[in-house]
Write a protein that holds these residues in place. Sequence first.
Motif, PDB file in Angstrom:
ATOM      1  N   CYS A  53       5.881  -7.957   5.527  1.00 50.69           N
ATOM      2  CA  CYS A  53       6.824  -6.909   5.098  1.00 50.69           C
ATOM      3  C   CYS A  53       7.596  -6.368   6.298  1.00 50.69           C
ATOM      4  O   CYS A  53       7.013  -5.758   7.200  1.00 50.69           O
ATOM      5  CB  CYS A  53       6.044  -5.787   4.409  1.00 50.69           C
TER       6      CYS A  53
ATOM      7  N   ALA B 273       0.826  -1.211   0.000  1.00 48.02           N
ATOM      8  CA  ALA B 273       0.000   0.000   0.000  1.00 48.02           C
ATOM      9  C   ALA B 273       0.862   1.264   0.000  1.00 48.02           C
ATOM     10  O   ALA B 273       0.406   2.315   0.446  1.00 48.02           O
ATOM     11  CB  ALA B 273      -0.934  -0.026   1.202  1.00 48.02           C
ATOM     12  N   CYS B 274       2.111   1.148  -0.503  1.00 51.20           N
ATOM     13  CA  CYS B 274       3.009   2.323  -0.535  1.00 51.20           C
ATOM     14  C   CYS B 274       2.324   3.534  -1.178  1.00 51.20           C
ATOM     15  O   CYS B 274       2.506   4.662  -0.718  1.00 51.20           O
ATOM     16  CB  CYS B 274       4.272   2.023  -1.333  1.00 51.20           C
TER      17      CYS B 274
ATOM     18  N   GLY C 280       7.737  -3.590  -0.246  1.00 50.05           N
ATOM     19  CA  GLY C 280       7.707  -2.347  -1.031  1.00 50.05           C
ATOM     20  C   GLY C 280       8.856  -1.420  -0.653  1.00 50.05           C
ATOM     21  O   GLY C 280       9.511  -1.614   0.377  1.00 50.05           O
TER      22      GLY C 280
HETATM   23 FE1  SF4 Z   1       2.934  -2.252   3.345  1.00 53.38          FE
HETATM   24 FE2  SF4 Z   1       5.486  -2.902   3.210  1.00 53.38          FE
HETATM   25 FE3  SF4 Z   1       4.356  -1.555   1.202  1.00 53.38          FE
HETATM   26 FE4  SF4 Z   1       4.823  -0.399   3.588  1.00 53.38          FE
HETATM   27  S1  SF4 Z   1       6.340  -1.154   2.145  1.00 53.38           S
HETATM   28  S2  SF4 Z   1       2.964  -0.222   2.392  1.00 53.38           S
HETATM   29  S3  SF4 Z   1       4.414  -2.083   4.997  1.00 53.38           S
HETATM   30  S4  SF4 Z   1       3.885  -3.641   1.889  1.00 53.38           S
END
Ligand code: SF4
Length: 367
Positions: free
Chosen positions: A340, A319-320, A347
């Motif tokens: 994550c 969801a970045c 991400g």
């Molecule tokens: Fe989710 Fe990881 Fe992307 Fe951040 S980097 S939005 S924690 S998947």
Amino acid sequence: LNKLRDPELGKRILSKLVPLAREAARLLGRPAIFMEVCGTHTMAIARSGLRSLLAGSLELRSGPGCPVCVTDQGDIDKVIALAAARHDLVIGTFGDMLRVPGTNSSLEQERARGARVEIFYSPAEAVTFAAGHPRDEVVFLGVGFETTAPAVALSVAAARSRDLKNYSVLSFHKTVPTVLEILLSDPELKIDGLILPGHVCTVTGRKAFDFVSTKFNVPAVVAGFEPVDLMEAAYLLLKQIVSGRAETVNGYPRLVREEGNNKAKEIMKEYFKPVDVQWRGFGMVPQSGLALQERFSLYDAAVKFPVEVSESPPPRGCACGDVLKGKIVSSDCPLFARKCTPLQPVGPCMVSTEGACAAYYQYEWSK
Ligand code: SF4
């Protein structure tokens, strides 16, 4: 700087900040929401514990301020594809890019498979490397905002003056004011004030961000990077909310001028031209990227080593994009700290040293 790190001064500002934040919350009917648009601010806020100190009376969210995080998945895939296909090239990069996951691989994984990837601390270092390795072709990844672009332009100038034919730049540079216009035009955005990027403003000047208050009626403060700077920025934003004003204020006058750094702006203009580019989470943002001018095509890796990649969707479940738009905070992502983590990032926001998810994980999330 010692003065700005004085805990007593911090406590005194906080004692004024909290009642003002409560007053703003009373007027708004909810805690005010401020967004920082600089990765260094993101880290400074997390490290200082400011968010938890102000919890309940003020909310701080991250925006599109981390250059690695906003780099589009397609651009990440292009670099990885180039590293994978051309083991005769040396891909030069800042360390942050190494572990950013592409769709099928990363620069780190390609390096393990034989690609030549070198970490440089500055573009000047990459030029020195190219001069010392005349048989190698060095491609430097230009990732960053107005703060980094002048140094990359100067690296091309240095390569030209040394008549190096084995140095080129793959420019993914972006400009901050342009994406903020898109962000602030979003009718769903709930932001009551912007903490503007001090480093970027040393180059652009405060005036470049006047539109935040004049066009969008959102209070904004240019901020430095010490905890006291950030508290002062929050205080100045709250004062505007409580008094019903919206202005773009310079809260970092020890480095930021009205017009910015003209020399840096001139060199950027000489070497780069604005182009439409994709941002992670935002899609295509017109005229918000910086590509090398045609007359420097000898140093333009996009011209010398063109790469095409098929569709590059963002990592599954990441969801970045919403984090970078301030729609959610990192812990709202279902993958955060589960699938994550900094050791196994899904991400870029969990990889970059300026990423919101990495900052939250490292300093604010209780494991
Ligand atoms: Fe989710 Fe990881 Fe992307 Fe951040 S980097 S939005 S924690 S998947």
